[in-house]
Design an enzyme around this catalytic site. Structure first.
Site, PDB file in Angstrom:
ATOM      1  CG  HIS A 204      -4.446   0.900  -8.226  1.00  0.00           C
ATOM      2  ND1 HIS A 204      -5.658   0.822  -7.951  1.00  0.00           N
ATOM      3  CD2 HIS A 204      -3.777   1.587  -7.555  1.00  0.00           C
ATOM      4  CE1 HIS A 204      -5.862   1.846  -6.872  1.00  0.00           C
ATOM      5  NE2 HIS A 204      -4.804   2.293  -6.865  1.00  0.00           N
TER       6      HIS A 204
ATOM      7  CG  HIS B  28      -2.027   0.842   1.244  1.00  0.00           C
ATOM      8  ND1 HIS B  28      -2.453   1.752   0.122  1.00  0.00           N
ATOM      9  CD2 HIS B  28      -2.776   1.228   2.330  1.00  0.00           C
ATOM     10  CE1 HIS B  28      -3.535   2.356   0.390  1.00  0.00           C
ATOM     11  NE2 HIS B  28      -3.844   2.186   1.741  1.00  0.00           N
TER      12      HIS B  28
ATOM     13  CG  ASP C  60       3.054   4.398  -3.988  1.00  0.00           C
ATOM     14  OD1 ASP C  60       1.881   3.464  -3.499  1.00  0.00           O
ATOM     15  OD2 ASP C  60       2.962   5.544  -3.241  1.00  0.00           O
TER      16      ASP C  60
HETATM   17  C1  SDX Z   1      -1.425   2.337  -3.481  1.00  0.00           C
HETATM   18  O1  SDX Z   1      -6.272   0.766  -3.174  1.00  0.00           O
HETATM   19  C2  SDX Z   1      -5.763   1.900  -3.488  1.00  0.00           C
HETATM   20  O2  SDX Z   1      -6.551   2.872  -3.925  1.00  0.00           O
HETATM   21  C3  SDX Z   1      -4.184   2.089  -2.916  1.00  0.00           C
HETATM   22  C4  SDX Z   1      -3.570   3.471  -3.458  1.00  0.00           C
HETATM   23  C5  SDX Z   1      -4.182   4.476  -2.534  1.00  0.00           C
HETATM   24  O3  SDX Z   1      -3.930   5.902  -3.160  1.00  0.00           O
HETATM   25  O4  SDX Z   1      -4.596   4.380  -1.540  1.00  0.00           O
HETATM   26  O5  SDX Z   1      -3.605   3.711  -4.839  1.00  0.00           O
HETATM   27  C6  SDX Z   1      -2.209   3.482  -3.345  1.00  0.00           C
HETATM   28  O6  SDX Z   1      -1.526   1.477  -2.540  1.00  0.00           O
HETATM   29  C7  SDX Z   1      -1.047   1.889  -4.697  1.00  0.00           C
HETATM   30  C8  SDX Z   1      -0.422   0.384  -4.805  1.00  0.00           C
HETATM   31  C9  SDX Z   1       0.978   0.503  -4.513  1.00  0.00           C
HETATM   32  N1  SDX Z   1       1.593  -0.831  -4.270  1.00  0.00           N
HETATM   33  C10 SDX Z   1       2.508  -1.284  -5.207  1.00  0.00           C
HETATM   34  O7  SDX Z   1       2.999  -0.487  -5.969  1.00  0.00           O
HETATM   35  C11 SDX Z   1       3.082  -2.433  -4.652  1.00  0.00           C
HETATM   36  C12 SDX Z   1       3.234  -3.370  -6.365  1.00  0.00           C
HETATM   37  N2  SDX Z   1       1.673  -3.587  -6.660  1.00  0.00           N
HETATM   38  C13 SDX Z   1       1.237  -4.789  -6.307  1.00  0.00           C
HETATM   39  O8  SDX Z   1       1.599  -5.710  -5.048  1.00  0.00           O
HETATM   40  C14 SDX Z   1      -0.345  -4.991  -6.727  1.00  0.00           C
HETATM   41  O9  SDX Z   1      -0.335  -4.708  -7.804  1.00  0.00           O
HETATM   42  C15 SDX Z   1      -1.313  -4.475  -5.833  1.00  0.00           C
HETATM   43  C16 SDX Z   1      -1.355  -4.738  -4.248  1.00  0.00           C
HETATM   44  C17 SDX Z   1      -1.223  -3.000  -5.938  1.00  0.00           C
HETATM   45  C18 SDX Z   1      -2.788  -4.930  -6.290  1.00  0.00           C
HETATM   46  O10 SDX Z   1      -2.788  -6.065  -6.037  1.00  0.00           O
HETATM   47  P1  SDX Z   1      -4.097  -6.933  -6.443  1.00  0.00           P
HETATM   48  O11 SDX Z   1      -5.160  -6.195  -7.225  1.00  0.00           O
HETATM   49  O12 SDX Z   1      -4.450  -7.898  -5.193  1.00  0.00           O
HETATM   50  O13 SDX Z   1      -3.398  -7.904  -7.691  1.00  0.00           O
HETATM   51  P2  SDX Z   1      -2.864  -9.131  -7.406  1.00  0.00           P
HETATM   52  O14 SDX Z   1      -1.812  -9.092  -6.497  1.00  0.00           O
HETATM   53  O15 SDX Z   1      -3.911 -10.303  -7.371  1.00  0.00           O
HETATM   54  O16 SDX Z   1      -2.082  -9.446  -8.918  1.00  0.00           O
HETATM   55  C19 SDX Z   1      -2.504  -9.986 -10.186  1.00  0.00           C
HETATM   56  C20 SDX Z   1      -1.649 -10.420 -11.015  1.00  0.00           C
HETATM   57  C21 SDX Z   1      -0.682 -11.538 -10.144  1.00  0.00           C
HETATM   58  O17 SDX Z   1      -0.028 -12.235 -11.400  1.00  0.00           O
HETATM   59  P3  SDX Z   1      -0.978 -13.653 -11.604  1.00  0.00           P
HETATM   60  O18 SDX Z   1      -0.882 -14.528 -10.293  1.00  0.00           O
HETATM   61  O19 SDX Z   1      -2.323 -13.596 -12.284  1.00  0.00           O
HETATM   62  O20 SDX Z   1       0.345 -14.578 -12.438  1.00  0.00           O
HETATM   63  O21 SDX Z   1      -0.572  -9.238 -11.492  1.00  0.00           O
HETATM   64  C22 SDX Z   1       0.611  -9.607 -10.924  1.00  0.00           C
HETATM   65  C23 SDX Z   1       0.417 -10.733  -9.580  1.00  0.00           C
HETATM   66  O22 SDX Z   1       1.626 -11.373  -9.509  1.00  0.00           O
HETATM   67  N3  SDX Z   1       1.089  -8.154 -10.216  1.00  0.00           N
HETATM   68  C24 SDX Z   1       2.448  -7.715 -10.401  1.00  0.00           C
HETATM   69  C25 SDX Z   1       2.413  -6.819  -9.768  1.00  0.00           C
HETATM   70  N4  SDX Z   1       1.213  -6.393  -9.181  1.00  0.00           N
HETATM   71  C26 SDX Z   1       0.366  -7.533  -9.636  1.00  0.00           C
HETATM   72  N5  SDX Z   1       3.544  -8.525 -10.808  1.00  0.00           N
HETATM   73  C27 SDX Z   1       4.760  -7.741 -10.763  1.00  0.00           C
HETATM   74  N6  SDX Z   1       4.651  -6.326 -10.367  1.00  0.00           N
HETATM   75  C28 SDX Z   1       3.426  -6.265  -9.647  1.00  0.00           C
HETATM   76  N7  SDX Z   1       3.673  -4.753  -9.089  1.00  0.00           N
END
Ligand code: SDX
Length: 430
Positions: free
Chosen positions: A309, A270, A365
């Site tokens: 996201h 997050h 971020d």
């Molecule tokens: C914020 O919710 C909000 O509004 C949050 C926010 C706010 O203003 O409050 O916008 C702020 O928290 C932004 C997000 C910051 N976090 C990151 O940058 C961390 C990296 N991103 C992720 O971990 C992920 O994308 C999330 C946590 C942001 C979202 O996760 P989800 O929706 O649960 O997606 P998921 O983990 O189920 O991923 C779906 C697929 C997976 O691959 P498969 O299992 O389908 O093969 O996408 C892949 C994941 O492995 N994936 C990524 C990835 N994010 C998702 N692969 C590589 N790098 C990434 N960053």
């Protein structure tokens, strides 16, 4: 021709019974499924939605997101216009009250918030009690709760005037606390807020004023900081806002609810992602090849922090604006050398099937840390910046929740997968 009604007809194939479930605002009420059972003794059907991937927890008028089209609006106003024309304190008041304020109302609000920036001496001592290398988010979490201990009157949720005072107190003091945590980590004396200055100018002065009292922040940096705070101000039902709403639903005081939001924001998935992005870029700059790193990401070994996201399946509009804000800051501070690497990673990802298929784009971020670092902040302070920006959003959502007649204490159900009843076994029989 049967009339099309806003409802679902659900047939339970276990009994052959059909049920009419109304559709309202593109949702069905989960409790309408409880009637679906095979015998009167049953509890009835529930929905199962780990991490709430497809569950609306509330009805809110504060922020609108369209993840497919990369749209973000606070109280109907596009984030691009607010970032371009508004100020952080004006956006905070807009989020709380729902309308753009008059000039007089905004001036009164700005005066109240800046007047609330000073923190009591015992909170300064509280911060000084932490080890210098304590993570600022852990200190912020504790300091906000400590602030609440100073305001027993905050428990009266029915008194709007009392709650407005607490809201102003938190928005004012969270910036001062943020600056103090930084000063404490550097072993520097606290610089008290100067109520003749604006909010963002005060924050930069409290961070960087030297012991001769000589520091005037560059107006471009003050403006860029204000824009960053606007971009972080709210984001509908994200993890930390949901934590604020859930904890606040027990009718605890607002300081404790905001502390819960800070705790949730601290996580690397997050708000902690901005700190993780900088550490990721530093690691690659320090020797690991970008290609080797990206291959590791695609093999699932780690994530490209700052990408992806839950809602945005398009470019996060905030990331676009932050990239522009980089230009304003770097014109003053010099370009952050990590910018080229970040841009290269973005270009590589946006052209790579792994990311394209999963609709992974830069989020808020990905670039924000480059600006914070250029402003002189260490990576551990980046999420504190996010919390300062998000405070008005948490507070607006909390205030909406305590006035929402449909809301009550948040208490989900579960699917029990544990043991059936069994008898206690004495130690010598185990
Ligand atoms: C914020 O919710 C909000 O509004 C949050 C926010 C706010 O203003 O409050 O916008 C702020 O928290 C932004 C997000 C910051 N976090 C990151 O940058 C961390 C990296 N991103 C992720 O971990 C992920 O994308 C999330 C946590 C942001 C979202 O996760 P989800 O929706 O649960 O997606 P998921 O983990 O189920 O991923 C779906 C697929 C997976 O691959 P498969 O299992 O389908 O093969 O996408 C892949 C994941 O492995 N994936 C990524 C990835 N994010 C998702 N692969 C590589 N790098 C990434 N960053």
């Amino acid at each position: 021709m049967t009339s099309k009604s806003d409802s679902l007809t659900i047939t339970d194939n276990r009994t052959g019974t059909s049920y009419e479930v109304p559709i309202s605002e593109e949702t069905i009420r989960a409790t309408d499924l409880r009637q679906i059972k095979t015998s009167d003794e049953e509890f009835g059907l529930m929905t199962y939605d780990p991490a709430y991937m497809n569950t609306a927890s509330c009805r809110s008028a504060v922020t609108y997101l369209d993840g497919d089209n990369g749209v973000l609006r606070y109280r109907g106003y596009p984030i691009e216009q607010l970032a371009d024309k508004s100020s952080f304190l004006e956006v905070a008041l807009l989020l709380l009250d729902g309308e753009l304020p008059s000039k007089a109302a905004l001036e009164a609000w700005e005066k109240d918030v800046v007047a609330a920036m000073p923190v009591p001496d015992h909170i300064e001592k509280f911060i000084e009690a932490f080890p210098r290398d304590a993570h600022p988010m852990a200190m912020l979490l504790a300091a906000i709760a400590a602030l609440g201990a100073n305001h027993p009157e905050a428990v009266d949720l029915t008194d709007d005037a009392v709650q407005r005072t607490q809201i102003i107190n938190i928005i004012g003091k969270i910036a001062t606390l943020g600056a103090y945590l930084y000063r404490h980590s550097k072993g520097l004396p606290f610089v008290k807020p100067d109520t003749s200055k604006g909010y963002s100018e005060n924050f930069l002065t409290m961070l960087y004023q030297d012991d001769k009292g000589s520091y005037t922040p560059d107006p471009h940096l003050v403006h860029a900081l204000d824009v960053l705070l606007i971009l972080h101000a709210d984001h509908e039902q994200n993890c930390s806002t949901s934590a604020v709403r859930s904890v606040g639903s027990s009718q605890v005081d607002v300081y404790s609810a905001v502390a819960a939001g800070i705790a949730a924001l601290y996580g690397p998935l997050h708000g902690g992602a901005n700190e993780a992005v900088l550490k990721m870029l530093r690691r690659i700059e320090g020797g690991q090849s970008a290609e080797e790193f990206m291959n590791g990401v695609k093999e699932g070994k780690e994530r490209l922090m700052g990408f992806g996201h839950r809602v945005y399946k398009n470019y996060d509009p905030r990331a676009r604006i932050i990239k522009k804000a980089c230009d304003e800051v770097f014109a003053v501070t010099g370009v952050n050398p990590l910018l080229d690497l970040a841009t290269k990673l973005e270009e590589t990802a946006l052209a790579d099937d792994y990311f394209v298929q999963r609709k992974l784009y830069p989020n808020v971020d990905f670039y924000s840390g480059l600006i914070y670092e250029a402003l002189g902040l260490p990576a551990e302070m980046f999420t504190v910046m996010f919390a300062i920006g998000r405070a008005p959003g948490w507070l607006a959502q909390w205030y909406e929740m305590i006035h929402d007649k449909e809301q009550k204490i948040s208490r989900p159900r579960q699917i029990f997968i544990g043991s059936d009843e069994r008898d206690y076994v004495e130690m010598d029989a185990r």
